[in-house]
Design an enzyme around this catalytic site. Structure first.
Site, mmCIF file in Angstrom:
data_model
loop_
_atom_site.group_PDB
_atom_site.id
_atom_site.type_symbol
_atom_site.label_atom_id
_atom_site.label_comp_id
_atom_site.label_asym_id
_atom_site.label_seq_id
_atom_site.Cartn_x
_atom_site.Cartn_y
_atom_site.Cartn_z
ATOM 1 N N HIS A 60 0.739 -1.234 0.178
ATOM 2 C CA HIS A 60 0.283 -0.064 0.031
ATOM 3 C C HIS A 60 0.463 1.460 0.175
ATOM 4 C CE1 HIS A 60 -3.657 -1.600 1.411
ATOM 5 N NE2 HIS A 60 -3.895 -1.598 0.220
ATOM 6 N N ASP A 62 1.095 3.999 1.532
ATOM 7 C CA ASP A 62 1.442 4.874 2.309
ATOM 8 C C ASP A 62 2.919 4.026 3.369
ATOM 9 O OD1 ASP A 62 -1.096 2.610 2.778
ATOM 10 O OD2 ASP A 62 -0.882 3.419 5.006
#
Length: 299
Positions: A60, A62
């Site tokens: 992901h 982030d």
């Protein structure tokens, strides 16, 4: 452990995305690498050149958008030492494409180690520590990482060394367990000359995951646990839907695993004050604290 970012998917003016650096006996190990990693490393005063290994929990953004920037910056700084990247196999092709596009004449090698997120196994080992994967329950393949420090030799008692006039060349032998024989033949037991070494520490990083009743069993011997606490109990349904945990659930894991210290992080941007999360966690586990950027935890 140095916290460089403890926010979740949406960066805010208060928090950077997930990234930490674990420091052990002069070596730096990075865990996750969100946006702004280069700036946060500079702000922290940490050395780019001492970061030899980067562990990515899942793909992901982030948790990995900062990786290509970090690799580029290290090249611009003249790095020559190999950088090792541990991550789910799906990241390798994209990373190689990014490097081919942005990192010409890099000057050092990047070695990719594919991690099986479904296995609990050792993926790194040296004389100081080992690193294990911790399978987690997220929307995509995801694992945490468990850093186990290896035992050290006992500490020399300087007062006893001076008392018996032990020569310096004997100190390493004594640390290794030998007794000391005085010139007159008197045997001084090893135990009188040393103090027991500090107990080895273990740090577990559990990034994005739903509450896992099976997780505490994998945290045996862990002294400090970082566990995501994206939501409070007011959004428990969202935690379940998006495969995240509440602060209370993180605290329940800490209590069941009998860790000494719990660190919360990966906060949702909907919370302007994480004290709510702290209060909810303390209903289940007392020794808990909030992570924040540039905070250094002694593990």
């Amino acid at each position: 452990m140095h916290v460089l970012g403890c926010g979740s998917a949406l960066p805010t003016l208060r928090h950077y995305p997930s990234m930490q650096v674990v420091e052990c006996r002069g070596k730096l190990f990075m865990i996750d690498c969100g946006e702004g990693a280069q700036l946060q490393i500079r702000r922290s005063g940490l050395s780019f050149s001492k970061i030899g290994h980067v562990f990515i929990s899942h793909i992901h953004g982030d948790h990995c958008f900062g990786l290509i920037g970090l690799i580029s910056t290290m090249g611009l700084l003249g790095r020559t030492a190999t950088l090792h990247v541990y991550a789910p196999v799906a990241l390798e092709d994209m990373l190689r494409r990014q490097m081919a596009l942005f990192c010409h004449d890099l000057g050092y090698e990047v070695v990719f180690h594919a991690v099986d997120t479904t296995e609990h196994k050792v993926v790194y080992d040296d004389r100081s520590l080992s690193v294990e994967t911790l399978p987690l329950d997220h929307r995509m393949p995801c694992c945490g990482y468990l850093f186990r420090e290896k035992p050290t030799l006992p500490h020399i008692r300087r007062d006893m060394i001076d008392l018996y006039g032990v020569p310096t060349w004997q100190i390493n032998n004594i640390k290794a367990g030998q007794d000391y024989v005085c010139p007159d033949g008197t045997v001084v037991p090893h135990e009188r000359l040393v103090v027991a070494a500090d107990a080895p520490r273990a740090y577990a990083y559990c990034s994005d995951t739903r509450y896992m009743p099976t997780l505490p069993a994998m945290l045996s011997g862990v002294t400090t646990l970082y566990h995501e606490s994206t939501y409070g109990e007011d959004n428990k349904a969202m935690a379940e839907k998006y495969y995240h945990s509440t602060a209370a659930q993180a605290a329940q894991v800490a209590a069941q695993a009998d860790v000494r210290q719990l660190i919360l992080g990966h906060y949702s941007s909907r919370y302007d004050d994480e004290q709510l999360l702290l209060r909810e966690a303390r209903q289940y586990f007392q020794n808990v604290c909030l992570s924040s950027e540039m905070h250094v935890f002694d593990l």
